[in-house]
Design an enzyme around this catalytic site. Structure first.
Site, PDB file in Angstrom:
ATOM      1  N   LYS A 173       0.848  -1.197   0.000  1.00  0.00           N
ATOM      2  CA  LYS A 173       0.000   0.000   0.000  1.00  0.00           C
ATOM      3  C   LYS A 173       0.882   1.244   0.000  1.00  0.00           C
ATOM      4  O   LYS A 173       1.475   1.609   1.004  1.00  0.00           O
ATOM      5  CB  LYS A 173      -0.924   0.049   1.225  1.00  0.00           C
ATOM      6  CG  LYS A 173      -2.055   1.042   0.968  1.00  0.00           C
ATOM      7  CD  LYS A 173      -2.612   1.697   2.222  1.00  0.00           C
ATOM      8  CE  LYS A 173      -1.906   2.931   2.646  1.00  0.00           C
ATOM      9  NZ  LYS A 173      -2.018   4.090   1.768  1.00  0.00           N
ATOM     10  N   GLU A 248       9.633   1.636  10.781  1.00  0.00           N
ATOM     11  CA  GLU A 248      10.659   2.674  10.608  1.00  0.00           C
ATOM     12  C   GLU A 248       9.932   4.008  10.693  1.00  0.00           C
ATOM     13  O   GLU A 248       9.193   4.377   9.786  1.00  0.00           O
ATOM     14  CB  GLU A 248      11.365   2.459   9.265  1.00  0.00           C
ATOM     15  CG  GLU A 248      12.770   2.987   9.264  1.00  0.00           C
ATOM     16  CD  GLU A 248      12.841   4.384   8.717  1.00  0.00           C
ATOM     17  OE1 GLU A 248      12.717   5.323   9.546  1.00  0.00           O
ATOM     18  OE2 GLU A 248      12.991   4.551   7.513  1.00  0.00           O
ATOM     19  N   CYS A 282      13.303  11.075   6.693  1.00  0.00           N
ATOM     20  CA  CYS A 282      13.327  10.794   8.138  1.00  0.00           C
ATOM     21  C   CYS A 282      14.737  10.896   8.707  1.00  0.00           C
ATOM     22  O   CYS A 282      14.909  11.094   9.900  1.00  0.00           O
ATOM     23  CB  CYS A 282      12.717   9.430   8.426  1.00  0.00           C
ATOM     24  SG  CYS A 282      13.410   8.131   7.415  1.00  0.00           S
ATOM     25  N   GLU A 383       8.879  15.979  15.701  1.00  0.00           N
ATOM     26  CA  GLU A 383       9.317  15.908  14.301  1.00  0.00           C
ATOM     27  C   GLU A 383       8.531  16.926  13.473  1.00  0.00           C
ATOM     28  O   GLU A 383       7.303  16.921  13.485  1.00  0.00           O
ATOM     29  CB  GLU A 383       9.099  14.505  13.740  1.00  0.00           C
ATOM     30  CG  GLU A 383       9.676  14.368  12.341  1.00  0.00           C
ATOM     31  CD  GLU A 383       9.503  12.990  11.724  1.00  0.00           C
ATOM     32  OE1 GLU A 383      10.475  12.489  11.154  1.00  0.00           O
ATOM     33  OE2 GLU A 383       8.405  12.424  11.804  1.00  0.00           O
TER      34      GLU A 383
END
Ligand code: TXE
Length: 479
Positions: A173, A248, A282, A383
């Site tokens: 996906k 992750e 990231c 973040e």
């Protein structure tokens, strides 16, 4: 308007109902395509196809599977221009970046795992001359791979390549915000006659088809890259079924810059680590800690360099393109506002940009450097995932280390120094999955990739990925 289709049982399948999602080009803000809003119905079809073909996919062996993966890599390479243009259109990233990073890496992912699996061996243990133990590593069956929008084809293939190489069949996906290269990949799978059902690509919302994949009892493992909040939801929904999980997640990555660094090289490196892909990687550095003696001049050099970065139409020769969506642009701008409220000073950037012409309605933000925020500030803890970094001086190695380790994230760190002893000492003590010395994003696909703390669980890459996508079974035979 382009309309994408799911890839199920070797065919492009359009949705029968009119449930489609709109997909915008972030550089212009205009909706240019539609993608299926898939649900459990499509998932059941895909799982049936995957389960049916899996034993024969396993049976063709590593050479047979490797051959298909290498052919996919060839196809990706021969369609470099098409795929790079699609990635740029879908994400707003500079086309040159897609051409030199995203798409070549997608091809390398297939090539690497085609070869790696041929060298994948299991251990055997002689038990004091009483018995021999050996370990079989069998594929899991049908696995789910869920990927994000920042490096769409790069991260999708990073998951499906080892899963397929190890003999699994895959339900993939891609992100609903960047589905186009995954759709083009399905066409390439058809071109190479990939056996029907080996790979199935379902488009749609995370909260619908994503969630259905993570909850389905026939899916034995989930490999996910995305936000930490989503990762924790996935972990909660997969746990009762004891699914294997590789997550992750986000990062808040520190860069430790010492006075003995190679100054010019470090300024260049930090600019790249901070602003590549508009800061939407990231692994990007987002907290810069600079040793006091060079703080002032390093800061000035960095600001000067950041101001020279070109930003605008990603189809032209620019350093930065657009952010992924309007809501993401708002989120990043809100963090910049928050930085001011928390007492920070915006040293450069910090603004929405509306380039004249075609990209007037795009989601651009100028590269931003913020000074004066304590480690406890939300802007230093959460973040942001945009072209925004904070900068702060430090006076001792112990202070630098405490700052670097001072968040709930633990993905990557960079250390910039010419002192090798210090490098080793610090690298050992950093609580994160990856440390780069005097460099950033230098990637060897054999190495383990992943994070500690809220940056996830498990590792991808090399043997780690092949171990994740197989189930070990010990066989003990007395002599
Ligand atoms: O990611 P999501 P979003 C970070 C970054 C960003 C934040 C949110 O800080 O601002 O995450 O981004 C699917 N079950 N990263 O909301 O939602 C979704 O459809 C199953 C870091 O775009 O995590 C997509 O395919 N799947 C990052 C994928 O998960 C679900 C990269 C990632 O989307 C789901 C991207 C659910 N309940 C964002 N909900 C990195 N680590 O590189 C969503 N999805």
């Amino acid at each position: 308007m382009e309309t994408f289709a799911n890839y199920i049982n070797g065919q492009l399948v359009s949705k029968k109902t009119d449930s489609y999602l709109e997909n915008a080009n972030p550089a212009t803000g205009e909706v240019y395509s539609l993608l299926p809003d898939s649900s459990s119905h499509e998932l059941e079809e895909a799982i049936r196809a995957a389960e049916k073909i899996q034993p024969s996919w396993e049976a063709i062996g590593v050479a047979g599977r490797g051959d298909y993966l290498n052919r996919l890599a060839d196809k990706i390479e021969s369609n470099l221009d098409l795929l790079a243009a699609a990635e740029s259109e879908d994400t707003g990233k500079p086309i040159a970046l897609a051409k030199t990073l995203d798409i070549p890496r997608a091809a390398s992912n297939f090539r690497f795992f085609a070869q790696a699996v041929s060298q994948f061996a299991s251990e055997s243990h002689n038990m004091d001359n009483q018995a021999i133990n050996y370990t079989l590593r069998d594929p899991l069956g049908v696995v789910g791979c869920i990927s994000p929008w920042n490096l769409p084809l790069y991260l999708l293939t990073w998951k499906i390549a080892p899963a397929l190489a190890a003999g699994n069949c895959v339900i993939a996906k891609p992100s609903e915000l960047a589905p186009k290269t995954a759709y083009l990949l399905s066409q390439l799978c058809i071109d190479i006659d990939l056996p029907k059902g080996v790979l199935n690509i379902l488009h749609g919302r995370g909260s619908q088809i994503g969630r259905a994949i993570t909850q389905h009892s026939k899916i034995k493992a989930i490999s996910f890259t995305g936000g930490t909040k989503t990762g924790s939801e996935i972990a909660a929904s997969a746990a009762p079924q004891f699914k294997k999980l590789s997550l992750e997640l986000g990062g808040k990555n520190p860069a430790l810059i010492f006075a003995d660094c190679n100054f010019e090289k470090t300024v260049e490196g930090i600019i790249r680590a901070s602003f590549t892909n508009q800061g939407q990687v990231c692994m990007c550095s987002s907290r810069l800690y600079v040793e006091q003696p060079i703080y002032q001049c390093f800061k000035e050099a960095l600001i000067e360099k950041a101001k020279t970065l070109s930003i605008g139409d990603p189809l032209t020769d620019v350093n930065l393109g657009a952010l992924i969506s309007k809501s993401h642009q708002e989120k990043v701008l809100n963090y910049i506002q928050l930085a001011k409220q928390e007492g920070g000073t915006i040293l450069c950037g910090g603004q929405r940009l509306a380039p004249v012409g075609r990209c007037e309605g795009g989601f651009f933000i100028t590269p931003t450097i913020i000074e004066g925020l304590d480690i406890s500030a939300r802007v230093n803890q959460e973040e942001i995932f945009g072209p925004v970094v904070t900068i702060q001086p430090f006076t001792s190695e112990a202070e630098a280390l405490a700052l670097a380790n001072g968040t709930e994230y633990g993905l990557a760190a960079t250390i910039w120094t010419e002192n090798l002893t210090r490098l080793h000492r610090l690298a050992k003590q950093l609580t994160c999955g990856i440390v780069w010395a005097n460099s950033w994003m230098l990637r060897d696909l054999r190495t383990p990739l992943g994070g500690m703390k809220n940056s996830g669980i498990g590792r991808e890459g090399g043997w780690e990925a092949l171990r994740f996508f197989t189930e070990p079974k010990n066989i003990c035979i007395p002599y």
